[in-house]
Design a protein around this motif. Structure first.
Motif, PDB file in Angstrom:
ATOM      1  N   SER A 105       3.368  30.319  29.126  1.00  0.00           N
ATOM      2  CA  SER A 105       4.198  31.060  28.186  1.00  0.00           C
ATOM      3  C   SER A 105       3.398  32.054  27.362  1.00  0.00           C
ATOM      4  CB  SER A 105       4.928  30.088  27.259  1.00  0.00           C
ATOM      5  OG  SER A 105       3.981  29.334  26.511  1.00  0.00           O
ATOM      6  N   SER A 106       2.105  31.807  27.177  1.00  0.00           N
ATOM      7  CA  SER A 106       1.299  32.717  26.374  1.00  0.00           C
ATOM      8  C   SER A 106       0.907  33.972  27.145  1.00  0.00           C
ATOM      9  CB  SER A 106       0.040  31.998  25.880  1.00  0.00           C
ATOM     10  OG  SER A 106      -0.746  31.578  26.989  1.00  0.00           O
ATOM     11  N   ASP A 107       0.754  33.866  28.468  1.00  0.00           N
ATOM     12  CA  ASP A 107       0.294  35.005  29.262  1.00  0.00           C
ATOM     13  C   ASP A 107       1.372  35.581  30.175  1.00  0.00           C
ATOM     14  OD1 ASP A 107      -2.200  34.911  28.155  1.00  0.00           O
ATOM     15  OD2 ASP A 107      -3.098  33.738  29.769  1.00  0.00           O
ATOM     16  N   TYR A 108       2.476  34.904  30.300  1.00  0.00           N
ATOM     17  CA  TYR A 108       3.556  35.384  31.150  1.00  0.00           C
ATOM     18  C   TYR A 108       4.864  35.358  30.357  1.00  0.00           C
ATOM     19  CZ  TYR A 108       0.271  35.071  35.018  1.00  0.00           C
ATOM     20  OH  TYR A 108      -0.817  35.257  35.830  1.00  0.00           O
ATOM     21  N   GLY A 109       5.946  35.618  31.052  1.00  0.00           N
ATOM     22  CA  GLY A 109       7.234  35.678  30.377  1.00  0.00           C
ATOM     23  C   GLY A 109       7.412  36.954  29.564  1.00  0.00           C
ATOM     24  N   MET A 110       6.558  37.946  29.799  1.00  0.00           N
ATOM     25  CA  MET A 110       6.644  39.212  29.066  1.00  0.00           C
ATOM     26  C   MET A 110       7.471  40.210  29.870  1.00  0.00           C
ATOM     27  SD  MET A 110       2.732  39.412  27.567  1.00  0.00           S
ATOM     28  CE  MET A 110       1.962  39.153  29.174  1.00  0.00           C
ATOM     29  N   TRP A 111       8.771  39.971  29.906  1.00  0.00           N
ATOM     30  CA  TRP A 111       9.650  40.776  30.752  1.00  0.00           C
ATOM     31  C   TRP A 111       9.773  42.210  30.259  1.00  0.00           C
ATOM     32  CZ3 TRP A 111      10.464  38.964  35.355  1.00  0.00           C
ATOM     33  CH2 TRP A 111      10.377  37.578  35.550  1.00  0.00           C
ATOM     34  N   GLY A 112       9.533  42.415  28.986  1.00  0.00           N
ATOM     35  CA  GLY A 112       9.511  43.784  28.485  1.00  0.00           C
ATOM     36  C   GLY A 112       8.418  44.606  29.145  1.00  0.00           C
ATOM     37  N   LEU A 113       7.245  43.975  29.354  1.00  0.00           N
ATOM     38  CA  LEU A 113       6.155  44.668  30.039  1.00  0.00           C
ATOM     39  C   LEU A 113       6.470  44.884  31.513  1.00  0.00           C
ATOM     40  CD1 LEU A 113       2.881  43.119  28.561  1.00  0.00           C
ATOM     41  CD2 LEU A 113       3.781  45.429  28.257  1.00  0.00           C
ATOM     42  N   GLU A 165       5.573  39.524  38.853  1.00  0.00           N
ATOM     43  CA  GLU A 165       4.597  38.428  38.908  1.00  0.00           C
ATOM     44  C   GLU A 165       3.424  38.655  37.953  1.00  0.00           C
ATOM     45  OE1 GLU A 165       3.417  36.030  42.016  1.00  0.00           O
ATOM     46  OE2 GLU A 165       4.820  36.832  43.491  1.00  0.00           O
ATOM     47  N   MET A 166       3.094  39.894  37.723  1.00  0.00           N
ATOM     48  CA  MET A 166       1.942  40.184  36.863  1.00  0.00           C
ATOM     49  C   MET A 166       2.227  39.815  35.409  1.00  0.00           C
ATOM     50  SD  MET A 166      -0.186  43.781  36.432  1.00  0.00           S
ATOM     51  CE  MET A 166      -0.527  43.918  38.182  1.00  0.00           C
ATOM     52  N   TYR A 167       3.457  40.043  34.966  1.00  0.00           N
ATOM     53  CA  TYR A 167       3.777  39.802  33.552  1.00  0.00           C
ATOM     54  C   TYR A 167       4.965  38.867  33.335  1.00  0.00           C
ATOM     55  CZ  TYR A 167       0.738  43.810  32.738  1.00  0.00           C
ATOM     56  OH  TYR A 167      -0.339  44.667  32.702  1.00  0.00           O
ATOM     57  N   GLY A 168       5.791  38.674  34.355  1.00  0.00           N
ATOM     58  CA  GLY A 168       6.988  37.852  34.175  1.00  0.00           C
ATOM     59  C   GLY A 168       6.782  36.400  34.548  1.00  0.00           C
ATOM     60  N   PHE A 169       6.914  36.101  35.837  1.00  0.00           N
ATOM     61  CA  PHE A 169       6.738  34.729  36.316  1.00  0.00           C
ATOM     62  C   PHE A 169       5.725  34.715  37.451  1.00  0.00           C
ATOM     63  CE2 PHE A 169       7.809  31.198  39.167  1.00  0.00           C
ATOM     64  CZ  PHE A 169       7.711  30.138  38.276  1.00  0.00           C
ATOM     65  N   PRO A 170       4.609  33.968  37.322  1.00  0.00           N
ATOM     66  CA  PRO A 170       3.544  33.980  38.333  1.00  0.00           C
ATOM     67  C   PRO A 170       3.887  33.106  39.531  1.00  0.00           C
ATOM     68  CG  PRO A 170       2.942  32.494  36.563  1.00  0.00           C
ATOM     69  CD  PRO A 170       4.264  33.112  36.164  1.00  0.00           C
ATOM     70  N   LEU A 171       4.804  33.561  40.359  1.00  0.00           N
ATOM     71  CA  LEU A 171       5.285  32.762  41.484  1.00  0.00           C
ATOM     72  C   LEU A 171       4.152  32.357  42.424  1.00  0.00           C
ATOM     73  CD1 LEU A 171       7.666  31.578  43.111  1.00  0.00           C
ATOM     74  CD2 LEU A 171       7.861  33.816  44.248  1.00  0.00           C
ATOM     75  N   THR A 172       3.274  33.298  42.736  1.00  0.00           N
ATOM     76  CA  THR A 172       2.175  33.000  43.662  1.00  0.00           C
ATOM     77  C   THR A 172       1.259  31.913  43.103  1.00  0.00           C
ATOM     78  OG1 THR A 172       2.221  35.243  44.563  1.00  0.00           O
ATOM     79  CG2 THR A 172       0.188  33.982  44.862  1.00  0.00           C
ATOM     80  N   LEU A 213      -5.103  28.211  35.253  1.00  0.00           N
ATOM     81  CA  LEU A 213      -4.452  28.996  36.290  1.00  0.00           C
ATOM     82  C   LEU A 213      -3.368  29.908  35.738  1.00  0.00           C
ATOM     83  CD1 LEU A 213      -4.141  26.386  39.165  1.00  0.00           C
ATOM     84  CD2 LEU A 213      -5.862  28.176  38.871  1.00  0.00           C
ATOM     85  N   PHE A 214      -2.789  29.541  34.601  1.00  0.00           N
ATOM     86  CA  PHE A 214      -1.719  30.349  34.046  1.00  0.00           C
ATOM     87  C   PHE A 214      -2.210  31.270  32.935  1.00  0.00           C
ATOM     88  CE2 PHE A 214       0.348  26.665  35.962  1.00  0.00           C
ATOM     89  CZ  PHE A 214       1.154  27.329  36.882  1.00  0.00           C
TER      90      PHE A 214
END
Length: 221
Positions: A5-13, A53-60, A77-78
């Motif tokens: 949550s600290s490094d992803y979930g940034m859907w605005g980006l 994937e880079m800023y939203g959800f890291p699926l890989t 990893l996250f």
């Protein structure tokens, strides 16, 4: 996945970067017909998948977390740096943004956008005069605009590979080849012998180097 949550979930980006890179390409490419929109749409889909994937959800990272966690037990990893998978799996230390592949990716991105810009400028003026585009990058290859898109996507793969974009890349390359062949059929119908002479001396995608390539470029000026 609490650390994600600290490094992803940034859907605005995700939205911001997608708009920037899609808009940047649009300003150079300016699709006109259906074929143009198909090639531009394929590039846009790649960009959206990448930044999601880079800023939203890291699926890989999520799908490979078991294997990555066992191989790199001390790595978060996250955390965002782990998304630079080439850097991670080769056991590099330090800031991945200064790694050789990351820097090389910028060279491909710059080359791709530059090629798109120069190709569109030549094509635009040729279309206005109802002539065959043979100047600028068209002196060396018949489809510089598609090469530009591939260079941009390859640059991003060097920087931030994901399972989805790695699968999309060869599929999109095949699509661009098919679009190029269809475009050539239309050009042959429109320009006849002029097109056939041009196609006989100018490669489709890979420029000729050496004396033959230089002679072809000089004759086209």
């Amino acid at each position: 996945m609490t650390s994600a949550s600290s490094d992803y979930g940034m859907w605005g980006l995700v939205v911001l970067n997608s708009v920037i890179f899609i808009g940047f390409a649009f300003s150079f490419f300016k699709p006109v017909n259906l074929r143009d929109w198909r090639s531009f749409g394929a590039y846009s889909a790649f960009i959206v998948a990448l930044f999601a994937e880079m800023y939203g959800f890291p699926l890989t990272i999520y799908l490979l977390s078991g294997w990555l966690g066992s191989r790199f037990p001390g790595v978060n990893l996250f955390g965002h740096d782990a998304g630079h998978l080439w850097w991670l799996v080769t056991g590099q230390d330090g800031n991945p943004h200064f790694g050789a592949l990351h820097l090389l990716s910028f060279a491909f991105l710059l080359a791709g956008f530059t090629l798109l810009s120069k190709a569109w400028h030549v094509l635009y003026h040729a279309q206005r005069r109802h002539q065959l585009a043979t100047a600028g990058p068209y002196r060396y290859v018949r489809h510089p605009q598609y090469i530009g898109f591939v260079a941009i996507m390859f640059g991003f793969l060097l920087q931030w590979p994901t399972l989805l974009t790695l699968v999309m890349f060869p599929v999109l390359m095949l699509m661009y080849v098919r679009l190029a062949i269809a475009e050539e059929r239309d050009s042959e119908k429109a320009f006849g012998d002029a097109w056939r002479q041009y196609a006989a001396t100018t490669p489709r995608f890979i420029p000729r180097f050496g004396k033959a390539g230089r002679a072809r470029a000089v004759r086209s000026r």
